[in-house]
Design a protein around this motif. Structure first.
Motif, PDB file in Angstrom:
ATOM      1  N   GLY A  12      16.016  32.969 108.124  1.00 55.72           N
ATOM      2  CA  GLY A  12      15.426  33.019 109.459  1.00 55.72           C
ATOM      3  C   GLY A  12      16.457  32.721 110.534  1.00 55.72           C
ATOM      4  O   GLY A  12      17.661  32.940 110.359  1.00 55.72           O
ATOM      5  N   LEU A  13      16.004  32.185 111.657  1.00 58.88           N
ATOM      6  CA  LEU A  13      16.885  31.920 112.786  1.00 58.88           C
ATOM      7  C   LEU A  13      17.742  30.684 112.506  1.00 58.88           C
ATOM      8  O   LEU A  13      17.236  29.618 112.188  1.00 58.88           O
ATOM      9  CB  LEU A  13      16.066  31.703 114.057  1.00 58.88           C
ATOM     10  CG  LEU A  13      16.864  31.596 115.364  1.00 58.88           C
ATOM     11  CD1 LEU A  13      17.554  32.924 115.675  1.00 58.88           C
ATOM     12  CD2 LEU A  13      15.945  31.187 116.507  1.00 58.88           C
ATOM     13  N   LYS A  14      19.070  30.868 112.646  1.00 60.98           N
ATOM     14  CA  LYS A  14      20.002  29.764 112.438  1.00 60.98           C
ATOM     15  C   LYS A  14      20.812  29.558 113.710  1.00 60.98           C
ATOM     16  O   LYS A  14      21.335  30.508 114.285  1.00 60.98           O
ATOM     17  CB  LYS A  14      20.944  30.062 111.269  1.00 60.98           C
ATOM     18  CG  LYS A  14      20.247  30.162 109.920  1.00 60.98           C
ATOM     19  CD  LYS A  14      21.247  30.415 108.810  1.00 60.98           C
ATOM     20  CE  LYS A  14      20.562  30.451 107.450  1.00 60.98           C
ATOM     21  NZ  LYS A  14      21.539  30.702 106.356  1.00 60.98           N
ATOM     22  N   ILE A  15      20.910  28.293 114.131  1.00 68.14           N
ATOM     23  CA  ILE A  15      21.638  27.963 115.345  1.00 68.14           C
ATOM     24  C   ILE A  15      22.754  26.981 115.005  1.00 68.14           C
ATOM     25  O   ILE A  15      22.520  25.961 114.341  1.00 68.14           O
ATOM     26  CB  ILE A  15      20.708  27.347 116.404  1.00 68.14           C
ATOM     27  CG1 ILE A  15      19.612  28.350 116.790  1.00 68.14           C
ATOM     28  CG2 ILE A  15      21.506  26.921 117.635  1.00 68.14           C
ATOM     29  CD1 ILE A  15      18.584  27.798 117.748  1.00 68.14           C
ATOM     30  N   THR A  16      23.972  27.331 115.407  1.00 67.71           N
ATOM     31  CA  THR A  16      25.119  26.454 115.231  1.00 67.71           C
ATOM     32  C   THR A  16      25.620  26.053 116.611  1.00 67.71           C
ATOM     33  O   THR A  16      25.928  26.917 117.433  1.00 67.71           O
ATOM     34  CB  THR A  16      26.251  27.161 114.465  1.00 67.71           C
ATOM     35  OG1 THR A  16      25.750  27.614 113.199  1.00 67.71           O
ATOM     36  CG2 THR A  16      27.421  26.225 114.235  1.00 67.71           C
ATOM     37  N   SER A  17      25.685  24.752 116.869  1.00 60.99           N
ATOM     38  CA  SER A  17      26.056  24.270 118.197  1.00 60.99           C
ATOM     39  C   SER A  17      27.466  23.702 118.199  1.00 60.99           C
ATOM     40  O   SER A  17      27.910  23.094 117.214  1.00 60.99           O
ATOM     41  CB  SER A  17      25.075  23.178 118.651  1.00 60.99           C
ATOM     42  OG  SER A  17      25.441  22.662 119.913  1.00 60.99           O
ATOM     43  N   ASP A  18      28.204  23.933 119.287  1.00 56.11           N
ATOM     44  CA  ASP A  18      29.494  23.269 119.495  1.00 56.11           C
ATOM     45  C   ASP A  18      29.781  23.250 121.000  1.00 56.11           C
ATOM     46  O   ASP A  18      28.945  23.645 121.800  1.00 56.11           O
ATOM     47  CB  ASP A  18      30.618  23.920 118.693  1.00 56.11           C
ATOM     48  CG  ASP A  18      31.174  25.168 119.343  1.00 56.11           C
ATOM     49  OD1 ASP A  18      30.521  25.718 120.248  1.00 56.11           O
ATOM     50  OD2 ASP A  18      32.265  25.602 118.948  1.00 56.11           O
ATOM     51  N   THR A  19      30.965  22.789 121.372  1.00 57.20           N
ATOM     52  CA  THR A  19      31.296  22.621 122.791  1.00 57.20           C
ATOM     53  C   THR A  19      32.388  23.589 123.248  1.00 57.20           C
ATOM     54  O   THR A  19      33.082  23.343 124.230  1.00 57.20           O
ATOM     55  CB  THR A  19      31.766  21.176 123.051  1.00 57.20           C
ATOM     56  OG1 THR A  19      32.916  20.897 122.223  1.00 57.20           O
ATOM     57  CG2 THR A  19      30.666  20.187 122.762  1.00 57.20           C
ATOM     58  N   SER A  20      32.557  24.694 122.551  1.00 59.55           N
ATOM     59  CA  SER A  20      33.644  25.625 122.876  1.00 59.55           C
ATOM     60  C   SER A  20      33.392  26.408 124.158  1.00 59.55           C
ATOM     61  O   SER A  20      34.322  26.947 124.763  1.00 59.55           O
ATOM     62  CB  SER A  20      33.845  26.615 121.730  1.00 59.55           C
ATOM     63  OG  SER A  20      32.700  27.446 121.596  1.00 59.55           O
ATOM     64  N   GLY A  21      32.146  26.527 124.557  1.00 63.78           N
ATOM     65  CA  GLY A  21      31.823  27.344 125.714  1.00 63.78           C
ATOM     66  C   GLY A  21      31.675  28.818 125.383  1.00 63.78           C
ATOM     67  O   GLY A  21      31.526  29.653 126.281  1.00 63.78           O
ATOM     68  N   THR A  22      31.704  29.144 124.082  1.00 62.28           N
ATOM     69  CA  THR A  22      31.552  30.532 123.632  1.00 62.28           C
ATOM     70  C   THR A  22      30.339  30.637 122.720  1.00 62.28           C
ATOM     71  O   THR A  22      30.128  29.791 121.845  1.00 62.28           O
ATOM     72  CB  THR A  22      32.802  31.007 122.871  1.00 62.28           C
ATOM     73  OG1 THR A  22      33.924  30.962 123.751  1.00 62.28           O
ATOM     74  CG2 THR A  22      32.641  32.443 122.370  1.00 62.28           C
TER      75      THR A  22
END
Length: 365
Positions: A12-22
Motif C-alpha cells: 500500500g502507501l509508503k511514506i519515507t520522511s527526511d529533511t533533504s527538501g526533496t
C-alpha cells in the motif's frame, strides 16, 4: 536520502520522511517525478494527455518542414545520383558536397512506427559506378535557430534499411545527427558544413542497421553562437553503392526539450505554405501589358507567400496570343514577393493579349 511517497503494489502507501527538501513521488518503487528547490523534474514523458503531447496545445513545435514527406513539388523520383543542393522532396537535399538518389515510397507498416504516414523518403545509391555516402539532410534557417541558442533540442525520426548489412558494406556506419554551425548565417547548404559547431550523432554500425521501422533520437544543446542547424542522415564512407543499398526515413522532428514527443501532424495547407517560403512552382496567366509600339509584353504577379530571399526564377514554358508555345524572353522584375516576365521582339501583341508562363522559384539555403 530524500523524502518519498510510494504507491506500493504489496504494502500500500509508503511514506519515507527526511529533511533533504526533496520529495519523490513513486509507483511500485519507480520514481515518476521529483519535487525539489530547483522545481519539478520528470524522468519520462507525460502520458494520457493528448492535447499536450501531440495535439493543439503543442502546435508548431517541429522545426523540420515536410518531415513526413507529403510534399514533392519538384517530382517524386530521380534516376541517378544528384549533387549537393539538388532538392526533390520539399526542403530535403544533400549537404556539404555529398550525393544520393532520392525517391518517394509508399509507407509500409512494420516495427514501432505508428503507421500514420502516407509516404517516406528512400535514399540509395544508383546503377552507375559513382561513389556516394547516400546523404539526406535539411538545414534550418537562421531566423528559426537564433531563438534556440543555449537550449536543449531533441531530434527524432523513424528509420528502416534494406538489410542489416548493406551489400556495399564499405559504406560503414549510418550517421544520424543533429548539429549546428556558428559560420555565416544561411550560407549555401550545398557547400557548407552546418554541423561544424558540434553535433550529436546516433551512429549505427553495419550488421545492426534496422530492417523494420525503428525510432532514433538524439539530444543536442545548441551553442549560444549558433546560426544554423541541420538534420543529417548518411553513411560514413563514400563508396560505389547500388539501388539495393537504401534506407528510408519518416516523421523527422526537431523540437525544444530533452524528450521526443509524438510527431506533429500539421495540416497540409499549413505545411505547403511553410515549404513555399523556399520553393514555389506554378503557372500565371492573364492579360499582358504592352509598350507603345507593342514590341514588349509583360505579365506579372505575386507569389502565394513571401520567400526567404530573392529567388532564382526558372522559366519552364509560356505562350502569348499569336505566339503559342513561346516562353517569355526574360524575368523583368523579381523580389521576395513578386515577379514579372517579358516577351520582347517584333510582332507581339497589344495590351490585354492573353499570356501565360509556367515557372518555378527557389529560395533554398
Amino acid at each position: 536520502m530524500v523524502a518519498k511517497i510510494n504507491a506500493d503494489t504489496s504494502g500500500g502507501l509508503k511514506i519515507t520522511s527526511d529533511t533533504s527538501g526533496t520529495l519523490e513521488i513513486q509507483s511500485a518503487g519507480t520514481t515518476k517525478f521529483t519535487v525539489s528547490s530547483a522545481g519539478v523534474a520528470m524522468p519520462g514523458p507525460l502520458t494520457g494527455l493528448t492535447s499536450i503531447n501531440g495535439g493543439q496545445l503543442a502546435g508548431n513545435r517541429n522545426l523540420i518542414l515536410n518531415g513526413d514527406f507529403t510534399l514533392w513539388q519538384r517530382g517524386t523520383s530521380q534516376s541517378a545520383l544528384t549533387a549537393a543542393g539538388t532538392y526533390l522532396a520539399d526542403r530535403w537535399t544533400h549537404s556539404n558536397h555529398q550525393t544520393a538518389l532520392h525517391t518517394r515510397q509508399a509507407f509500409a507498416a512494420s516495427g514501432t512506427h505508428p503507421a500514420n504516414s502516407q509516404y517516406v523518403l528512400r535514399a540509395s545509391g544508383d546503377s552507375t559506378s559513382t561513389a556516394s555516402r547516400i546523404v539526406t539532410s535539411q538545414g534550418v534557417e537562421s531566423v528559426n535557430c537564433i531563438p534556440l541558442r543555449g537550449k536543449t533540442i531533441t531530434m527524432s525520426l523513424y528509420l528502416r534499411c534494406a538489410a542489416a548489412t548493406m551489400t556495399a558494406s564499405g559504406l560503414g556506419n549510418l550517421n544520424i545527427l543533429v548539429g549546428g554551425t556558428s559560420a555565416t548565417a544561411d550560407a549555401a547548404l550545398a557547400t557548407s558544413a552546418y554541423d561544424a559547431g558540434g553535433s550529436t550523432n546516433s551512429a549505427i554500425a553495419q550488421g545492426s542497421l534496422p530492417t523494420t521501422w525503428t525510432k532514433i533520437t538524439a539530444t543536442y544543446t545548441v551553442p549560444t553562437n549558433t546560426n544554423n542547424l541541420i538534420v543529417y542522415v548518411g553513411f560514413a564512407n563514400e563508396v560505389n553503392a547500388g539501388t539495393g543499398d537504401w534506407y528510408e526515413i519518416s516523421q523527422v522532428q526537431v523540437e525544444i526539450g530533452s524528450t521526443a514527443t509524438p510527431f506533429e501532424q500539421r495540416g497540409i495547407g499549413t505545411e505547403l505554405a511553410l515549404c513555399q517560403r523556399y520553393y514555389w512552382a506554378g503557372t500565371w496567366a492573364g492579360g499582358a501589358t504592352a509598350d507603345d509600339d507593342h514590341s514588349i509584353n509583360i505579365l506579372g504577379g505575386q507569389y502565394p507567400t513571401t520567400l526567404r530571399t530573392t529567388p532564382t526564377v526558372t522559366i519552364v514554358s509560356g505562350s502569348m496570343t499569336g505566339h503559342h508555345g513561346i516562353a517569355p524572353t526574360s524575368v523583368s522584375t523579381n523580389d521576395k514577393d513578386n515577379a514579372s516576365f517579358t516577351w520582347s521582339g517584333s510582332g507581339y501583341r497589344s495590351i490585354g493579349s492573353r499570356a501565360s508562363v509556367t515557372f518555378n522559384t527557389s529560395a533554398e539555403l
